[in-house]
Design an enzyme around this catalytic site. Structure first.
Site, PDB file in Angstrom:
ATOM      1  N   GLY A 130     -61.782 -12.962  -7.006  1.00 30.33           N
ATOM      2  CA  GLY A 130     -60.535 -12.868  -6.249  1.00 30.33           C
ATOM      3  C   GLY A 130     -60.838 -12.889  -4.767  1.00 30.33           C
ATOM      4  O   GLY A 130     -61.998 -12.905  -4.340  1.00 30.33           O
ATOM      5  N   LEU A 131     -59.795 -12.895  -3.959  1.00 34.32           N
ATOM      6  CA  LEU A 131     -59.949 -12.949  -2.513  1.00 34.32           C
ATOM      7  C   LEU A 131     -60.627 -11.697  -1.971  1.00 34.32           C
ATOM      8  O   LEU A 131     -60.658 -10.657  -2.639  1.00 34.32           O
ATOM      9  CB  LEU A 131     -58.581 -13.103  -1.858  1.00 34.32           C
ATOM     10  CG  LEU A 131     -57.816 -14.408  -2.134  1.00 34.32           C
ATOM     11  CD1 LEU A 131     -56.399 -14.305  -1.591  1.00 34.32           C
ATOM     12  CD2 LEU A 131     -58.545 -15.601  -1.523  1.00 34.32           C
ATOM     13  N   SER A 132     -61.138 -11.796  -0.764  1.00 38.08           N
ATOM     14  CA  SER A 132     -61.665 -10.619  -0.087  1.00 38.08           C
ATOM     15  C   SER A 132     -60.531  -9.608   0.085  1.00 38.08           C
ATOM     16  O   SER A 132     -59.434  -9.956   0.521  1.00 38.08           O
ATOM     17  CB  SER A 132     -62.227 -11.012   1.284  1.00 38.08           C
ATOM     18  OG  SER A 132     -62.657  -9.869   1.985  1.00 38.08           O
ATOM     19  N   ALA A 164     -59.081  -8.058  -2.395  1.00 39.97           N
ATOM     20  CA  ALA A 164     -58.177  -8.064  -3.555  1.00 39.97           C
ATOM     21  C   ALA A 164     -58.303  -6.791  -4.383  1.00 39.97           C
ATOM     22  O   ALA A 164     -57.359  -6.380  -5.060  1.00 39.97           O
ATOM     23  CB  ALA A 164     -58.453  -9.287  -4.427  1.00 39.97           C
ATOM     24  N   LYS A 207     -61.603  -6.176  -6.069  1.00 41.07           N
ATOM     25  CA  LYS A 207     -62.624  -6.469  -7.075  1.00 41.07           C
ATOM     26  C   LYS A 207     -63.601  -5.309  -7.247  1.00 41.07           C
ATOM     27  O   LYS A 207     -63.802  -4.807  -8.350  1.00 41.07           O
ATOM     28  CB  LYS A 207     -63.403  -7.737  -6.690  1.00 41.07           C
ATOM     29  CG  LYS A 207     -62.558  -8.984  -6.551  1.00 41.07           C
ATOM     30  CD  LYS A 207     -63.389 -10.192  -6.160  1.00 41.07           C
ATOM     31  CE  LYS A 207     -64.069 -10.028  -4.819  1.00 41.07           C
ATOM     32  NZ  LYS A 207     -63.115  -9.856  -3.693  1.00 41.07           N
ATOM     33  N   THR A 208     -64.215  -4.906  -6.135  1.00 41.51           N
ATOM     34  CA  THR A 208     -65.214  -3.834  -6.211  1.00 41.51           C
ATOM     35  C   THR A 208     -64.565  -2.506  -6.576  1.00 41.51           C
ATOM     36  O   THR A 208     -65.126  -1.730  -7.360  1.00 41.51           O
ATOM     37  CB  THR A 208     -65.959  -3.711  -4.874  1.00 41.51           C
ATOM     38  OG1 THR A 208     -66.670  -4.933  -4.626  1.00 41.51           O
ATOM     39  CG2 THR A 208     -66.945  -2.561  -4.905  1.00 41.51           C
ATOM     40  N   SER A 238     -66.608 -15.483  -5.395  1.00 36.46           N
ATOM     41  CA  SER A 238     -66.900 -16.674  -6.216  1.00 36.46           C
ATOM     42  C   SER A 238     -65.717 -17.647  -6.204  1.00 36.46           C
ATOM     43  O   SER A 238     -65.045 -17.830  -7.216  1.00 36.46           O
ATOM     44  CB  SER A 238     -67.269 -16.271  -7.644  1.00 36.46           C
ATOM     45  OG  SER A 238     -66.413 -15.290  -8.178  1.00 36.46           O
TER      46      SER A 238
END
Length: 678
Positions: A112-114, A116, A118-119, A186
């Site tokens: 996903g986008l920065s 978003a 994810k982490t 990614s």
């Protein structure tokens, strides 16, 4: 010509030096003075691909460095190497890895986008799995670029190599039986497809999880300030701004992290893993209710009329309610023999992974009923002439009463009230899957407080609780209890929680005759809140339907496990929890501190943080309940339960500050009524 290692080192040194510095100006002058001829690569035209991460240097760039690095990587293919097979199989690794057993190696690929999420979600899933005894490891894009991939930039070629490397590393984690969670932007579908191919060829599961957060939300968050820089032109090639992000076309899971909470996203991921057979159902924080769906109630009632009946008593009905509402998740009914043996000998359910279940939930029946009901495919369960449930595929097994009592209570003494009920019950047990017709109610004016685990979860969400701490009790609340509860909330606020909420959760099932009845306790609790001893705005009062067993450290695990079903994060455990005097010696049947100690070690309860009970007593100097200080023991007065009851019966008042006045009046009126009745 290709760059040799020396020229490449010079190139990296060149890039690391800003042109405003004396060294940078010198290097720049020396390099740009030797212009390359067409078709040839030199240091000067290979160094500046990093312009995307060094925007103030972009005016001095020449040709792309990453193409040179890519050609070098292609040239350095390993030869004369042979893959060595492991002697340890994946199945064998799975047997010894984690608490739950079984090989679970796979990859969860968060994209996903920065900004978003994810982490945030990946690490929350990692934490959740670890607390459930399932090995997991989170791999974050920024973390990897601090070490393994520190030599890669953000060009398309570098990003491709970045993903290739992390795919291979993630595969090794998964091959070791660990759930690998990768959190990388990614942006290119081709790179993600190649990552999937690496896992597929290795025979390992791969799940693409799209963190579907809009650019608007990500830019609004801008935790790292990168979007602001990209909009200002300080960062070139920033994904979502001037570099494309190719959305997954068919991910295994799409999470709306801009809409759903982190906890809700975590549960969606866990449910995916459960549906895929990666993690057992016990690892899913989902309460299993056993009620018949509304659409099938009519047909179930019609079927029940054709089934043989089994009449159950009030205690059995209370356990039926516990099971129906999901407090005993993952149990699907009264215990079968396999579950009963696991509970008795291990204190856990083991099928599908370890789930704490320290006390048996069983249905006794007489030999006469057993002979009448064998063999039948289903049994209709009645109480006081009312149909409550159907028990399907019943399994009958011997009720070894003394053995059960000795294991559960540490004594077979019939002077123990619950042990006596076991001895008085049937010689057989019947287990099976339950289908409960409807909500069990008692019509005592307290049903509104009998909230199910799912209802409590919804309640906590509605008041935006970010931490829930539970306090289990079967006695009236005095100001010492309140001190502990308010102090716990204070400490949680200091730890950074914004809205910690107390679940004041009195036990509502069977209790022994000399305990204060539920209705009196509920009125007393209401008075405590009314007088402001506890903060009503941050307290939820509900009734826990379980019977009391007085089984000490064995039972306290059940109390804690059941509160996990409500979503509680913290559990306050008191002195001698679930204890009582020995029937003969009158000394404590269980060690006063063992309940607390057992909870810190109990399998399957790692999700809960145990808050130890701090001893409170009446401080004579302060004229209030206070945490006991052994260095000033002369300042403290301990008021036992026996002393409290004696004061209430005689109409005397306790020391000011021991209990809220209105709450004391409720208790005093109850004990006076006992004398009048006598």
């Amino acid at each position: 010509m290709r760059l040799n290692s020396l020229s490449l080192s010079l190139a990296r040194l060149f890039v690391s030096c800003r042109p405003s510095s004396r060294t940078g100006q010198s290097l720049w002058s020396s390099c740009v003075s030797r212009r390359s001829t067409p078709g040839k690569s030199t240091v000067s035209n290979a160094i500046m691909e990093d312009r995307e991460v060094l925007p103030d240097f972009v005016v001095n760039t020449s040709i792309l460095q990453s193409r040179v690095i890519s050609r070098q990587l292609e040239a350095k293919k390993s030869t004369n190497v042979t893959y060595q097979s492991h002697h340890v199989s994946r199945q064998k690794r799975g047997q010894i890895l984690g608490e739950r057993g079984g090989f679970r190696g796979c990859c969860l690929w968060f994209t996903g986008l920065s900004g978003a999420g994810k982490t945030t979600i990946a690490f929350a899933v990692e934490e959740y799995l670890i607390t459930k005894g399932i090995p997991a490891y989170g791999l974050d894009g920024d973390n990897i670029r601090h070490g393994l991939n520190s030599n890669l930039g953000f060009t398309q070629v570098d990003r491709e190599e970045n993903i290739r490397r992390i795919s291979e590393v993630s595969k090794l984690f998964a091959d070791g039986g660990i759930i690998s969670l990768t959190a990388f932007i990614s942006p290119y579908a081709k790179d993600r497809d190649n990552a999937r191919k690496i896992f597929t060829e290795a025979g390992l599961p791969f799940y693409e999880i799209f963190i579907n957060t809009s650019l608007e939300v990500c830019e609004k968050r801008d935790v790292k300030g990168l979007y602001k820089k990209a909009r200002a032109g300080q960062i070139k090639g920033f994904t979502g701004i001037d570099q494309v992000y190719e959305r997954p076309s068919n991910p295994e899971l799409s999470l709306k992290a801009g809409v759903d909470t982190v906890d809700e996203c975590v549960q969606q991921v866990i449910e995916l893993l459960q549906n895929e057979g990666i993690v057992p159902i016990q690892a899913v924080e989902k309460v299993v209710e056993l009620f018949v769906p509304a659409s099938k109630v009519e047909s179930t009632l019609a079927e029940a009329k054709t089934l043989p009946k089994l009449h159950i008593n009030k205690l059995d009905l209370q356990w039926l309610q516990v099971l129906a509402e999901g407090w005993g998740t993952p149990l699907k009914g009264f215990m079968r023999e396999r579950e009963f043996l696991q509970c008795m000998h291990f204190g856990c359910l083991l099928d599908g992974g370890v789930s704490n279940q320290s006390i048996p939930i069983v249905l006794p029946l007489t030999t006469e009923d057993k002979e009448r009901l064998v063999p039948v495919p289903a049994i209709a369960l009645y109480h006081d002439g009312k149909l409550h449930a159907i028990l399907r595929n019943p399994e009958f097994y011997q009720h070894r009463k003394e053995e059960r009592a000795s294991r559960q209570f540490g004594t077979g003494n019939a002077g123990h009230p619950y042990v006596k009920m076991i001895y008085d019950s049937g010689d057989w047990l019947v287990g099976g899957d339950l289908e409960v017709i409807s909500r069990i109610t008692w019509n005592d004016g307290l049903d509104k407080y009998r909230l199910t685990p799912n209802e409590l979860r919804a309640k906590f969400r509605s008041i935006n609780a970010d931490a829930v701490f539970a306090f289990q009790l079967r006695n009236p609340v005095h100001n010492g209890h309140a001190l502990l509860m308010t102090d716990t909330r204070r400490r949680l606020l200091e730890r950074g929680y914004k809205n910690p909420v107390l679940l004041l959760h009195p036990l509502g099932g069977w209790t022994k005759d000399d305990d204060v009845p539920l209705d009196v306790r509920m009125r007393q609790h209401a008075a405590v809140l009314e007088e402001g001893v506890l903060d009503a705005a941050s307290t939820v009062v509900a009734i826990f339907p379980s019977p009391m067993m007085y089984a000490g450290p064995t039972e306290v695990q059940w109390h804690a496990k059941a509160r996990q079903a409500t979503g509680a994060h913290f559990y306050i455990v008191g002195r001698d929890p679930a204890g009582m005097p020995h029937p003969d010696t009158k000394e404590d049947l269980y060690h006063a501190q063992h309940g607390r100690k057992v909870l810190t070690m109990a399998p399957g309860l790692t999700q809960l943080e145990i808050v130890p009970f701090r001893v409170a007593a009446y401080n004579l100097k302060k004229g209030a309940m206070d945490f006991y200080d052994p260095d000033h023991k002369a300042d403290f007065l301990f008021i036992s339960g026996t002393k409290m009851r004696a004061l209430a019966r005689s109409g005397e008042l306790p020391p000011k500050g021991f209990m809220a006045p209105k709450a004391w009046d409720v208790l005093s009126d109850y004990y006076k009524s006992l004398q009048t009745t006598a």
